[in-house]
Design an enzyme around this catalytic site. Structure first.
Site: not given
Length: 268
Positions: A8, A49
């Site tokens: 990540d 997002k």
């Protein structure tokens, strides 16, 4: 044997505490007259997002606050409009939050020295990564493969970004891959892809502490916090949980022992 590690970005390899998205979302909702707590913002972290924004809007405290102001619940048009305003806010912050966390660059160097390739997945879009990737490279972090959720069929918790990395790096079987991240979405993504999953606590989103705040913790508090976050990550599918990113290669050694013993099924 582990051939590839898929990392990540924010809260794992860069942006200690994962603060860039939190601040951008906080500002976004303040513009609409709503104060959203960091806990509410951080809960869906790791998701693409716009999906992250949808999840925040579905939080009970946020939907109630929205209703009290606008006399209705937030709808998809509101989300699309808000997301258009969110992106510039986040872009204005990304460059200053691309600094690698302590131990990240050194870990990447050790992995490369062992012939292990590094891929990445994220909740950031490709345009956002186009800011972060070259900035992180200035500090010496240069992964071998980068994939954003808008370059795959869907973001986390779906496995598609991991599969794209595996294809780009030529890595198979999936049991030769480790996914490392700081969120529950990271662990779910890894499990859905059938790879080994390792969660990281300090520097990550769930704790949400700065490096300075972490440094002044006493050992008792650190142990308590580690155990609390580790439990959440394990419930989401983590095979292992580490305190900090620099310890990942120690876990890879343990995984290799399992795989060399033919215990591939242990990961399921």
């Amino acid at each position: 044997m582990i051939k590839t590690v898929i990392m990540d970005w924010a809260g794992t390899m860069v942006d200690y505490g994962s603060f860039a998205p939190v601040e951008a979302f906080r500002q976004l909702f303040l513009d609409h007259g709503i104060e959203v707590s960091a806990d509410v913002i951080r809960k869906p972290m790791g998701r693409m997002k716009i999906d992250h924004l949808r999840d925040i809007c579905q939080d009970e405290s946020v939907s109630k606050a929205w209703y009290s102001i606008y006399d209705r619940l937030p709808n998809e048009q509101d989300i699309q409009t808000m997301y258009e305003a969110f992106e510039p806010k986040l872009f204005s912050l990304l460059e200053q939050f691309a600094v690698p966390v302590p131990g990240a660059v050194e870990l990447a160097d050790r992995l490369h020295e062992q012939g292990i390739t590094i891929g990445t997945t994220t909740g950031y879009t490709r345009a956002m990564l186009d800011v972060i990737v070259p900035e992180a490279a200035k500090y010496g972090y240069k992964p071998d493969s980068v994939c954003a959720p808008d370059e795959a069929a869907a973001g986390r918790p779906h496995p598609w970004m991991i599969y794209r990395n595996a294809e780009q790096l030529g890595t198979y079987p999936m049991s030769s891959i480790v996914k490392c991240g700081d969120t529950e979405a990271d662990m779910e993504e890894g499990r859905n892809a059938g790879v080994w999953t390792v969660g990281v606590v300090f520097g990550g989103n769930i704790l949400g502490l700065t490096e300075q705040e972490t440094s002044v913790l006493n050992e008792q508090d650190k142990e308590r916090m580690f155990n609390e976050v580790a439990e959440r990550l394990k419930k989401a599918g983590a095979h292992y949980v580490i305190s900090e990113i620099g310890k990942l290669d120690e876990i890879i050694e343990q995984i290799n022992i399992h795989t060399e013993a033919g215990e591939v099924q242990w990961q399921n």
